[in-house]
Design an enzyme around this catalytic site. Structure first.
Site, PDB file in Angstrom:
ATOM      1  CG  ASP A  77      -2.189   0.120  -1.901  1.00 14.35           C
ATOM      2  OD1 ASP A  77      -1.691  -1.133  -1.924  1.00 14.35           O
ATOM      3  OD2 ASP A  77      -2.525   0.411  -3.150  1.00 14.35           O
ATOM      4  CE  LYS A  92      -4.797  -1.570   0.486  1.00 14.41           C
ATOM      5  NZ  LYS A  92      -3.345  -2.283   0.137  1.00 14.41           N
TER       6      LYS A  92
HETATM    7  P1  NDP Z   1       2.644   3.123  -6.915  1.00  9.96           P
HETATM    8  O1  NDP Z   1       1.604   4.357  -6.820  1.00  9.96           O
HETATM    9  O2  NDP Z   1       3.953   3.382  -6.233  1.00  9.96           O
HETATM   10  O3  NDP Z   1       2.427   2.668  -8.240  1.00  9.96           O
HETATM   11  C1  NDP Z   1       1.650   2.087  -9.023  1.00  9.96           C
HETATM   12  C2  NDP Z   1       2.090   1.985 -10.334  1.00  9.96           C
HETATM   13  O4  NDP Z   1       1.303   1.378 -11.087  1.00  9.96           O
HETATM   14  C3  NDP Z   1       1.671   3.468 -10.910  1.00  9.96           C
HETATM   15  O5  NDP Z   1       2.823   3.611 -11.631  1.00  9.96           O
HETATM   16  C4  NDP Z   1       0.444   3.570 -11.419  1.00  9.96           C
HETATM   17  O6  NDP Z   1       0.281   4.843 -12.205  1.00  9.96           O
HETATM   18  C5  NDP Z   1       0.717   2.350 -12.193  1.00  9.96           C
HETATM   19  N1  NDP Z   1      -0.651   2.098 -12.890  1.00  9.96           N
HETATM   20  C6  NDP Z   1      -1.779   2.160 -12.277  1.00  9.96           C
HETATM   21  N2  NDP Z   1      -2.722   1.810 -13.247  1.00  9.96           N
HETATM   22  C7  NDP Z   1      -2.075   0.962 -14.189  1.00  9.96           C
HETATM   23  C8  NDP Z   1      -2.591   0.493 -15.483  1.00  9.96           C
HETATM   24  N3  NDP Z   1      -3.652   0.191 -15.597  1.00  9.96           N
HETATM   25  N4  NDP Z   1      -1.435   0.056 -16.261  1.00  9.96           N
HETATM   26  C9  NDP Z   1      -0.288   0.374 -15.732  1.00  9.96           C
HETATM   27  N5  NDP Z   1       0.121   0.931 -14.890  1.00  9.96           N
HETATM   28  C10 NDP Z   1      -0.701   1.523 -13.988  1.00  9.96           C
HETATM   29  O7  NDP Z   1       2.102   2.038  -5.964  1.00  9.96           O
HETATM   30  P2  NDP Z   1       2.536   0.721  -5.598  1.00  9.96           P
HETATM   31  O8  NDP Z   1       3.761   0.223  -6.473  1.00  9.96           O
HETATM   32  O9  NDP Z   1       2.708   0.830  -3.963  1.00  9.96           O
HETATM   33  O10 NDP Z   1       1.521  -0.449  -5.687  1.00  9.96           O
HETATM   34  C11 NDP Z   1       1.614  -1.309  -7.024  1.00  9.96           C
HETATM   35  C12 NDP Z   1       0.754  -2.463  -6.849  1.00  9.96           C
HETATM   36  O11 NDP Z   1       1.357  -3.194  -5.775  1.00  9.96           O
HETATM   37  C13 NDP Z   1      -0.842  -2.282  -6.224  1.00  9.96           C
HETATM   38  O12 NDP Z   1      -1.582  -3.363  -6.649  1.00  9.96           O
HETATM   39  C14 NDP Z   1      -0.590  -2.563  -4.733  1.00  9.96           C
HETATM   40  O13 NDP Z   1      -1.958  -2.746  -4.148  1.00  9.96           O
HETATM   41  C15 NDP Z   1       0.252  -3.314  -4.659  1.00  9.96           C
HETATM   42  N6  NDP Z   1       1.115  -3.495  -3.417  1.00  9.96           N
HETATM   43  C16 NDP Z   1       1.820  -2.594  -2.872  1.00  9.96           C
HETATM   44  C17 NDP Z   1       2.445  -2.704  -1.687  1.00  9.96           C
HETATM   45  C18 NDP Z   1       3.423  -1.560  -0.971  1.00  9.96           C
HETATM   46  O14 NDP Z   1       4.050  -1.833   0.087  1.00  9.96           O
HETATM   47  N7  NDP Z   1       3.429  -0.548  -1.540  1.00  9.96           N
HETATM   48  C19 NDP Z   1       2.721  -3.866  -1.095  1.00  9.96           C
HETATM   49  C20 NDP Z   1       1.849  -5.094  -1.470  1.00  9.96           C
HETATM   50  C21 NDP Z   1       1.108  -4.692  -2.750  1.00  9.96           C
HETATM   51  P3  NDP Z   1      -0.919   5.481 -11.908  1.00  9.96           P
HETATM   52  O15 NDP Z   1      -0.870   6.017 -10.658  1.00  9.96           O
HETATM   53  O16 NDP Z   1      -1.193   6.277 -13.135  1.00  9.96           O
HETATM   54  O17 NDP Z   1      -2.307   4.556 -11.983  1.00  9.96           O
HETATM   55  O1  2IT Z   2      -0.906  -4.436  -0.175  1.00  6.65           O
HETATM   56  C1  2IT Z   2      -0.290  -4.552   0.763  1.00  6.65           C
HETATM   57  O2  2IT Z   2       0.210  -5.557   1.463  1.00  6.65           O
HETATM   58  C2  2IT Z   2       0.119  -3.181   0.965  1.00  6.65           C
HETATM   59  N1  2IT Z   2      -0.227  -2.034   0.318  1.00  6.65           N
HETATM   60  C3  2IT Z   2       1.243  -2.972   2.184  1.00  6.65           C
HETATM   61  C4  2IT Z   2       0.519  -2.986   3.557  1.00  6.65           C
HETATM   62  C5  2IT Z   2       1.086  -2.454   4.801  1.00  6.65           C
HETATM   63  O3  2IT Z   2       0.460  -2.394   5.853  1.00  6.65           O
HETATM   64  O4  2IT Z   2       2.501  -2.429   4.684  1.00  6.65           O
END
Ligand code: NDP
Ligand code: 2IT
Length: 445
Positions: free
Chosen positions: A164, A124
């Site tokens: 992420d 990461k």
């Molecule tokens: P994004 O940046 O697209 O969205 C994250 C969202 O969560 C934003 O809207 C962010 O706003 C919001 N957020 C952050 N903190 C808070 C809070 N305290 N309360 C409410 N909303 C909040 O990221 P992703 O959707 O990609 O990621 C979301 C989660 O999913 C993370 O935990 C990430 O690690 C996980 N994840 C992502 C993957 C991927 O492929 N993208 C794969 C697997 C897991 P803000 O930026 O203002 O904080």
């Molecule tokens: O938390 C996760 O699994 C991710 N943000 C996606 C990682 C990836 O390599 O696609």
């Protein structure tokens, strides 16, 4: 293994790294029994070797904003474990990023990637850069400056980053452009790429879709489904968007989304237009969900609150770590919630998980239910290696099968005598065994 002793020594070595220690504690608790039944793990010091990353690169990122002012951010790449494949895992750009958060995410990624059935190790990275309010040009210059350091330690067979929080298609484009220029090669060194230059169909939707497929599998064990269910989703980013799309398609009603400013309750549920609007909210770089109620006045905005206070059948936390605590969990259960599928990484605190388990509701940890994102990254890597593109139907079918297989692995290793499935235990044991046995095969290195 003695979990208390191990945690005490880790805490002494890494004081204050609370997210990292939390993630390690959860895994150690789950695998203690299996570990102690297999003395070969102890004699090879598998745990001591697994809890420390192979290496960590830290660097500074000086960059210039549109006014000509210079800023300095911190950058990291944590290469945690490459026993079953090249290091693989996302990059997070968020002001809260520190080593503890990236070590927790990298550690989780080892087991998650092992569960996907694909050959990927765990890693990461990211930066404390805050994308909020930045122009496209500022994002580009920052991403380029970040890659100027990162490129030295990554490669398509070495370490393959992705997105992420704060890193989506636009950022991957800027990062890829700089890598390509420095390395003088066009390879699958990053995933989440644009469709025209090596990306995979369904990767943007994959984490949210996978989370819903996993919850579907859990519900099916109770002869139930998403049809007619009310669903609370947190976040409004990539994962929340994918989950809202799939839930709606399956006949469920998504009644909440949230941001750092509070949450939206929409009694009519999200439809195609509203889900499309989530993309607009995200792209605005303003980091707030409140404008939703101006667009759709039937909804209400609750400032500073979390969606878990609403009465729903299913909850899908898709925002960030530790966003659902013990009290939130009690409220959900008291309101009749039957299923919680984690889309984010470690969104539920240990207290919240204990509440779900005590009440024997369906609960899946992120490392199992959000693995569809990285799994589809793995499928993108395969397409890149073979220099071909699969159709959306092909990728989606593979994703569905992978989520089914992960569910099966959790059931195999997490079913208690009374039939209740502890998906946390199941996921941790299944992921651990694959990695630990690979480490044994490869000797003390
Ligand atoms: P994004 O940046 O697209 O969205 C994250 C969202 O969560 C934003 O809207 C962010 O706003 C919001 N957020 C952050 N903190 C808070 C809070 N305290 N309360 C409410 N909303 C909040 O990221 P992703 O959707 O990609 O990621 C979301 C989660 O999913 C993370 O935990 C990430 O690690 C996980 N994840 C992502 C993957 C991927 O492929 N993208 C794969 C697997 C897991 P803000 O930026 O203002 O904080
Ligand atoms: O938390 C996760 O699994 C991710 N943000 C996606 C990682 C990836 O390599 O696609």
């Amino acid at each position: 293994m003695n979990v208390t002793n191990l945690m005490n020594s880790l805490e002494a070595k890494h004081p204050g790294e609370k997210e990292y220690l939390q993630a390690v504690h959860e895994v150690l608790e789950s695998i203690e029994e299996v570990y102690n039944e297999n003395p070969q793990y102890e004699s090879a010091k598998i745990i001591e070797r697994l809890v420390e990353p192979d290496r960590i690169l830290t660097f500074k990122i000086p960059w210039m904003d549109d006014n000509g002012d210079v800023h300095v951010n911190l950058g990291y790449r944590v290469q945690f474990n490459n026993s079953i494949g090249p290091y693989k895992g996302g990059l997070r750009f968020h002001p809260s990023v520190n080593l503890s958060i990236l070590k927790f995410l990298g550690f989780e990624q080892i087991f998650k990637n092992a569960l996907t059935t694909l050959p990927m190790g765990g890693g990461k990275g990211g930066s404390d850069f805050d994308p909020k309010g930045k122009s496209d040009n500022e994002i580009m210059r920052f991403a380029q400056a970040f890659m100027l350091e990162l490129w030295k330690v990554i490669g398509p067979e070495t370490d393959v980053p992705a997105g992420d929080i704060g890193v989506g298609g636009r950022e991957i484009g800027f990062l890829f452009g700089m890598y390509k220029k420095l390395a003088r090669e066009h390879t699958g060194v990053l995933t989440g790429k644009g469709l025209n230059w090596g990306g995979s169909l369904v990767r943007p939707e994959a984490t949210g879709f996978g989370n819903v497929y996993f919850s579907q599998e859990m519900l099916a064990t109770k002869n139930d489904s998403f049809k007619g269910k009310t669903v609370a989703i947190s976040g409004f980013g990539n994962v929340a968007w994918g989950a809202a799309t799939k839930v709606t398609e399956l006949g469920g009603k998504v009644v909440t989304i949230s941001g750092p400013d509070g949450y939206i309750y929409d009694p009519e549920g999200l439809d195609e237009e509203k889900i499309e609007y989530m993309l607009e909210l995200r792209a605005s770089n303003n980091d707030i969900v409140s404008p939703y109620v101006e667009e759709f006045p039937e909804a209400t905005f609750f400032a500073g609150k979390k969606p878990w206070e609403q009465k729903v059948d299913i909850a899908l936390p898709c925002a960030t770590q530790n966003e659902l605590n013990g009290d939130d969990a009690k409220l959900l259960v008291a309101n009749g919630c039957i299923c919680v599928g984690e889309g984010a990484n470690m969104p539920s605190t240990e207290e919240a998980i204990a509440v779900f388990h005590e009440n024997k509701i369906l609960f899946s940890p992120g490392k199992a239910s959000n693995a569809g994102g990285v799994a589809t990254s793995g499928l993108e890597m395969t397409q890149n290696s073979n220099k071909l593109n699969w159709t959306a139907e092909e990728v989606d079918a593979k994703l569905k099968q992978i989520m089914k297989d992960i569910h099966g692995a959790c059931v195999k290793h997490g079913t208690a005598e009374d039939g209740y499935v502890d998906y946390v235990k199941g996921a941790n044991i299944a992921g651990f065994l694959k990695v630990a046995d690979s480490m044994l095969d490869q000797g003390i290195i």
